[in-house]
Design a protein around this motif. Sequence first.
Motif, PDB file in Angstrom:
ATOM      1  N   PHE B 157     -21.840  41.506 -56.937  1.00  0.00           N
ATOM      2  CA  PHE B 157     -20.362  41.398 -57.018  1.00  0.00           C
ATOM      3  C   PHE B 157     -19.983  42.448 -58.366  1.00  0.00           C
ATOM      4  CE2 PHE B 157     -21.202  36.872 -55.964  1.00  0.00           C
ATOM      5  CZ  PHE B 157     -20.773  36.995 -54.701  1.00  0.00           C
ATOM      6  N   VAL B 158     -20.835  42.519 -59.180  1.00  0.00           N
ATOM      7  CA  VAL B 158     -20.579  43.362 -60.410  1.00  0.00           C
ATOM      8  C   VAL B 158     -20.868  44.808 -60.093  1.00  0.00           C
ATOM      9  CG1 VAL B 158     -21.053  44.126 -62.711  1.00  0.00           C
ATOM     10  CG2 VAL B 158     -21.030  41.739 -62.041  1.00  0.00           C
ATOM     11  N   THR B 165     -13.744  42.842 -57.099  1.00  0.00           N
ATOM     12  CA  THR B 165     -14.053  41.978 -58.218  1.00  0.00           C
ATOM     13  C   THR B 165     -13.662  42.579 -59.515  1.00  0.00           C
ATOM     14  OG1 THR B 165     -16.246  42.578 -58.538  1.00  0.00           O
ATOM     15  CG2 THR B 165     -16.005  40.580 -57.122  1.00  0.00           C
ATOM     16  N   SER B 172     -16.179  37.634 -60.644  1.00  0.00           N
ATOM     17  CA  SER B 172     -17.543  37.862 -60.151  1.00  0.00           C
ATOM     18  C   SER B 172     -18.123  36.708 -60.656  1.00  0.00           C
ATOM     19  CB  SER B 172     -18.091  39.143 -61.055  1.00  0.00           C
ATOM     20  OG  SER B 172     -17.448  40.466 -60.589  1.00  0.00           O
TER      21      SER B 172
END
Lengths: 336, 324
Positions: B157-158, B165, B172
């Motif tokens: 996600f990051v 995100t 996230s």
Amino acid sequence: MTPKPKHSTTGTTAESADISSSVDSTAAHLMVAHLTVADLKSSKSRKNRQKAVHAGLALAAMVSVAVSGFIVWSLISEAWTFIVEVEWSQIFNIGWFPRRGIYDVSTLLTATLITTAIAMLIATPLGLGAAIYLSEYARSSTRAFIKPILEILAGIPSVVLGFFALYWVAPEVIGRISDNSTGSLAAAGVGVGILTIPLIASISEDAMTAVPSSLREASTGLGSRKTATTLRIVLPAAISGIVASLIVAVSRAIGETMVVFLAGGAGDTALFTSSPTDSGLTMTAAMASLASGTDNVVGEGLTVQSLYFVGLLLFVFTLLLNLVANRFVSRIQEKY
Amino acid sequence: MAVTFGRVLDNKTSTRIEREVASAIKRQGSDWKGNTFYTLLLVMLVLTLFILAVLIYGVVADGWDILTGWLPSFLGGTLGSIKAFEGQTLGVQQGLAGSFWIAVFVALLSFPIGIASAIYLEEYAPKNRFSNFIELNIRNLAGVPSVVYGLLGLFLFVEGIPSITGGRTAASAGLTLAILVLPIVIITSQEALRAVPATLKEGSYGVGATRWETVRRQALPYAAPGILTGTLLSMSRAIGEAAPLILVGAITGFLGSNPSIVDPRQLDDAFTAMPILITGWTQNPMPEFRVAAAAAIVVLLVFVLLLNAATIYLRYHFEKKREA
């Protein structure tokens, strides 16, 4: 008149129920004349909804498989870079200094071993004692009072145990038996141990309550005392569940992060130590401390990748332990 | 007068023998091993309860100054330095906001996906190798250390989809924790569905209901308390979890903005959360921050324990009702 079915139902189902129970053939003929095969079939929209729901639910179940896939993929892809590019002399060195390119994994492994061992020394007697008491000795009113309290202990977040281990266990317990009253591996181990007590207690209590009471009654009938029944009959019968609870607890203790991160007493670097009263970095604490610096996960060369490498080790260890524990649990389920 | 072995005994001797035989059968007062064992068990249990009591006492005592002094402004305050502590503008609002949004993600993602998975596995899936594999996979996911989920969040996600995100954001973090509690939701919902009596479902099929109609009208309502228990439990786990958030990049030092807790615009911004805030303050060597950390712990514990108390109450309440 034929006896009507007891349950009052509506629509075609009631009529078909009447047909089956009816001996009045003319009435049945009349009904059948109105019903065709098409009437008994579901409508198309009803069938389509069935299919859509089935597909949707199956898709949801696949999410967990995808998650596992992503975990393995992320760990391996980054850890592989580390394994390929790292100089192996740095894997066996004086300590864990990831931002300077020194990655002595044995430092982390030893610290993890120490905290896990201390945690199990605390949690095994307390957890098993509570489980045996609750399962074999406690009156039901006592159980109803104690079990929710254990569940509260199970629900306490690990940061809270970290705070407790650092500010209460370290000075009040470890500080009295050594010179180190700030953070240490021992203090962290005690904190992790407290965290795993309810885990051991609940799984092994379940295993002991699953032992059929006929075994206990037979033992008592032969003249055994309560102690003998408990130790020689119930415990051996529940042993696979108890072993499973201990394995799950070890796996939990290895993977516990916040307690060792807060109470372990080290920054994001550590020299190799094998003394429990020293400060140190476990695998999990090393990961957390590396990520919580002001610059988050940044560093020279392979710092970020070292994070995933440690994560992969952790994942493999806990996975193996959990697989073994599952084996034990399914064994007790088969038996009774 | 009694006769034993052909000898005539006086009353005194016969009572003595009777008593000896009786005590030999009952073995009264000689079970020191059993008593020691019992005492040992009791000591273990009392020690466990004692540790819990000290823990609660310690946290409340450490945070006493804030809890009795300036709790309202602490609840509305922000991350800050020692000056903020002295000016009583230090506080947990940013942490509450982060934890609130994490809870929203968990509720919107984990609950539907988790319950749907459980329904599929319990009611739809054929019992074959593949469904066994899924089940085993879920059990293993439940045992994966939370910090590893943090790595997943960081990777996926990051760094993987920052355009969606926003990188190190509450979104996230929420996604990561939603994944983390998913196995718990699935396992507890499965257990609840498994407890539905087969007669109930057979009756439903018998009157011509389809599988989905049976699940929706019979199985789900019956299993609802159990499923609810599982979701509450996973929620309390999610808002107490810190390790993955550190990996995803939660803020422990200073955070500029302090929007109202329910303002969704903070989702794509830097974030903190209750357990992270506690971590940061616990690590701060100044004694004032020990007070702040303890007070924040009490605030977090109130939420977590309320959720746990609700699950315990629900379970005992419905167990009693079922038995009746």
